[in-house]
Write an enzyme that holds these catalytic residues in place. Structure first.
Site, short mmCIF file in Angstrom:
data_model
loop_
_atom_site.label_atom_id
_atom_site.label_comp_id
_atom_site.label_asym_id
_atom_site.label_seq_id
_atom_site.Cartn_x
_atom_site.Cartn_y
_atom_site.Cartn_z
N ASP A 1 -66.63 -16.10 37.38
CA ASP A 1 -67.04 -17.07 36.36
C ASP A 1 -66.77 -18.53 36.73
OD1 ASP A 1 -64.15 -16.63 36.05
OD2 ASP A 1 -64.34 -17.80 34.21
N ASP B 1 -63.33 -10.78 40.15
CA ASP B 1 -62.42 -11.79 39.63
C ASP B 1 -61.73 -11.19 38.40
OD1 ASP B 1 -61.29 -14.43 39.07
OD2 ASP B 1 -62.80 -14.55 37.48
N ASP C 1 -59.41 -13.27 35.63
CA ASP C 1 -59.43 -14.11 34.43
C ASP C 1 -60.84 -14.61 34.14
OD1 ASP C 1 -56.43 -14.53 33.68
OD2 ASP C 1 -56.52 -14.71 35.86
#
Length: 249
Positions: free
Chosen positions: A198, A10, A12
């Site tokens: 996240d 991922d 961001d």
């Protein structure tokens, strides 16, 4: 643990720090992995236009997963598969945003449209290829109401990239499904992959990977699903993953 041949990242809140940068240590670790023959793959909710500059910066010519799995790329600029969202669904989701007065955005292949910049005339919505729709609202109760309505309609994969947003893709489209498709394409067993993220749009790939990693600042559900919890995105967490678990120190 199986030898890791592919690492899905991922961006961001994971690879990128809060200044939207790839830290020198993270960049060096990625280059070391690439030099060792490991496939390092972006797996992001971003559209490809907002991913390519990072691929160029890091010298990556590896596959990419964009818009939460709505697009899978053999390599930058070389599309393998795209799953479009029905224009009628986009209009319906936009109406829901307008009814509740919340911020919204939608990814099409030609760019991002939102509350301040929508398609004109509206009939042109039908002519575009849509990939993802999103809502942003800091009133969590209102956001939950919108999610419940969209869920009641069916036909969507619903996730988030932040506790104050909702992201919707066509049903069955996810980072996890895209990761498994990439594994089939590349002849890699899912047990030979690692994935880090996240947010809820990362859950499916963290569960699909042989090694699922949550960032230190990840949402609690992501930490609970992951096999390991890394340092945060401002603390070179991806370098830690690659150095300790992929390259072996």
């Amino acid at each position: 643990m199986a030898n890791i041949r592919l690492v899905a990242l991922d961006m961001d809140g994971t690879l990128l720090n809060d200044r939207q940068e790839v830290s020198p240590r993270n960049a060096a670790a990625i280059r070391r992995a690439l030099d060792a023959g490991v496939i390092v793959c972006f797996a992001t909710g971003r559209g490809v236009q907002n991913v390519l500059p990072y691929a160029e910066q890091l010298g990556m010519s590896t596959p990419m997963i964009t818009v939460n799995g709505g697009e899978i790329w053999h390599r930058p600029h070389d599309l393998y598969k795209r799953t479009a969202m029905d224009a009628a669904d986009v209009l319906r989701l936009r109406r829901l945003a307008l009814d509740h007065g919340v911020w919204y955005w939608a990814y099409a292949t030609d760019g991002v449209y939102n509350r301040e910049r929508w398609v004109e005339p509206e009939e042109d919505v039908q002519r575009k290829v849509w990939l993802k729709f999103g809502y942003y609202e800091e009133n969590v109760r209102l956001l939950e109401q919108i999610r419940a309505t969209a869920e009641s309609w069916g036909g969507f994969e619903i996730s988030n990239s932040s506790p104050v947003n909702i992201e919707l893709n066509p049903s069955g489209v996810s980072k996890g499904a895209a990761l498994l498709e990439l594994c089939r394409l590349l002849g890699i067993d899912p047990s030979e992959t690692a994935a880090a993220g996240d947010s809820l749009n990362d859950l499916s790939m963290i569960r699909a990977a042989g090694l699922g990693a949550a960032m230190g600042g990840a949402q609690q559900a992501v930490k609970e699903a992951a096999g390991i919890v890394l340092p945060g995105n401002n603390e070179d967490g991806i370098a830690h993953l690659i150095e300790q678990y992929v390259l072996g120190g």
